[in-house]
Design an enzyme around this catalytic site. Structure first.
Site, PDB file in Angstrom:
ATOM      1  CG  ASP A  41      -1.588   1.229   1.556  1.00 27.87           C
ATOM      2  OD1 ASP A  41      -2.296   1.702   0.661  1.00 27.87           O
ATOM      3  OD2 ASP A  41      -1.445   1.771   2.674  1.00 27.87           O
ATOM      4  CG  ASP A  43      -1.897   7.664   0.638  1.00 29.33           C
ATOM      5  OD1 ASP A  43      -0.989   8.512   0.562  1.00 29.33           O
ATOM      6  OD2 ASP A  43      -2.798   7.549  -0.220  1.00 29.33           O
TER       7      ASP A  43
END
Length: 297
Positions: A41, A43
């Protein structure tokens, strides 16, 4: 194993099944570099959650709070955040309940951004002026730089799967000088007209809870990597756990979860789902330590 990966001794590390985790890490090393890929991922996973007691922005936040958004636009985007974010992280709601609401949130936010007539040419400056930060300890080279460099040097594919704004997060990585050829990003990208003005977001829409095969159809990314059966997965939410679903045959997978927020309340769920949980840890120390062990001859 802590002799080989001393970082696992850090106070921020929690592991429910140490023996099992040791076995996975050993297997990843035995299978070798040629079989490894990293799926992450962006953020709050590769980027920091906070710094000096202050929240760091996500790729959406960077845009939402930048000078190219009108005051009214900023207010509306903030209202959406305050309404939908508690739903996103609510441990008592099911994925089925959350999904349509996430689609609603992202769709409304993207429509608001389109109304702002954002210019492609402003993106680099918006990122430069933001407080975006990739994870590190003291300096970039004891954090994200080592992470990206190790993977690049060993030709290990890094797949970044993000519900954020692709144009922004790519720019963050570019400005950090680590956007190497082994990095591949799937995210929400803006579409600009001939004048460089944002007209819409390209599909399919990626939100926190649909990071799986459904939005990867047609990319064929994992099919090209069918021999890469060893996976290190990095995430910070329950939705990130499905990011490897597109991989044809997984032999070993090590799931590392960053538990950034509401630690006490969410600890149990994270320990049930991730092999290694990093609590309020703003560094990539543990990830880099494991990579060093796996990638060193």
């Amino acid at each position: 194993l802590c002799l080989q990966v001393p970082e696992l001794e850090k106070a921020t590390v929690r592991i429910r099944q140490p023996e099992r985790v040791r076995g996975i890490i050993r297997s990843l090393r035995e299978q070798g570099v040629a079989k490894l890929q990293v799926i992450s991922d962006f953020d709050m996973t590769l980027s920091r959650f906070g710094c000096n007691g202050k929240r760091c922005p996500t790729s959406h936040n960077i845009l939402d709070t930048s000078r190219v958004i009108s005051e009214d636009g900023k207010k509306q985007l903030k209202d959406l955040l305050h309404y939908y974010y508690p739903i996103e992280i609510d441990p008592n709601r099911t994925m089925e309940e959350k999904c349509p609401l996430m689609v609603e949130w992202w769709t409304k936010a993207h429509e608001l951004l389109v109304q702002q007539k954002i210019h492609k040419g402003d993106i680099a400056q918006i990122v430069r002026e933001s407080e975006a930060m990739l994870r590190y300890r003291h300096r970039m080279w004891d954090g994200f730089k080592e992470f990206f460099d190790q993977l690049h040097k060993n030709n290990v594919p890094l797949f970044i799967f993000s519900a954020g704004v692709g144009d922004i997060l790519e720019e963050i990585i570019r400005q950090a000088n680590v956007f190497y050829s082994n990095v591949n990003v799937v995210s929400n990208y803006m579409d600009f007209n001939d004048d460089g003005v944002l007209t819409h977001f390209k599909g399919p829409l990626i939100h926190t809870y649909n990071k799986n095969n459904t939005v990867l159809q047609g990319t064929g990314y994992f099919q090209q990597l069918s021999t890469r059966t060893s996976i290190i997965l990095l995430g910070d939410s329950m939705g990130d756990l499905t990011m490897a679903d597109g991989v044809p045959s997984v032999e070993n997978i090590l799931k590392i979860g960053f538990l950034n927020d509401k630690v006490e309340e969410r600890r149990g769920k994270y320990l049930d789902s991730y092999d290694i949980v990093l609590e309020s840890d703003e560094t990539l120390d543990v990830v880099n330590g494991i990579l060093r062990y796996i990638l060193t001859e």
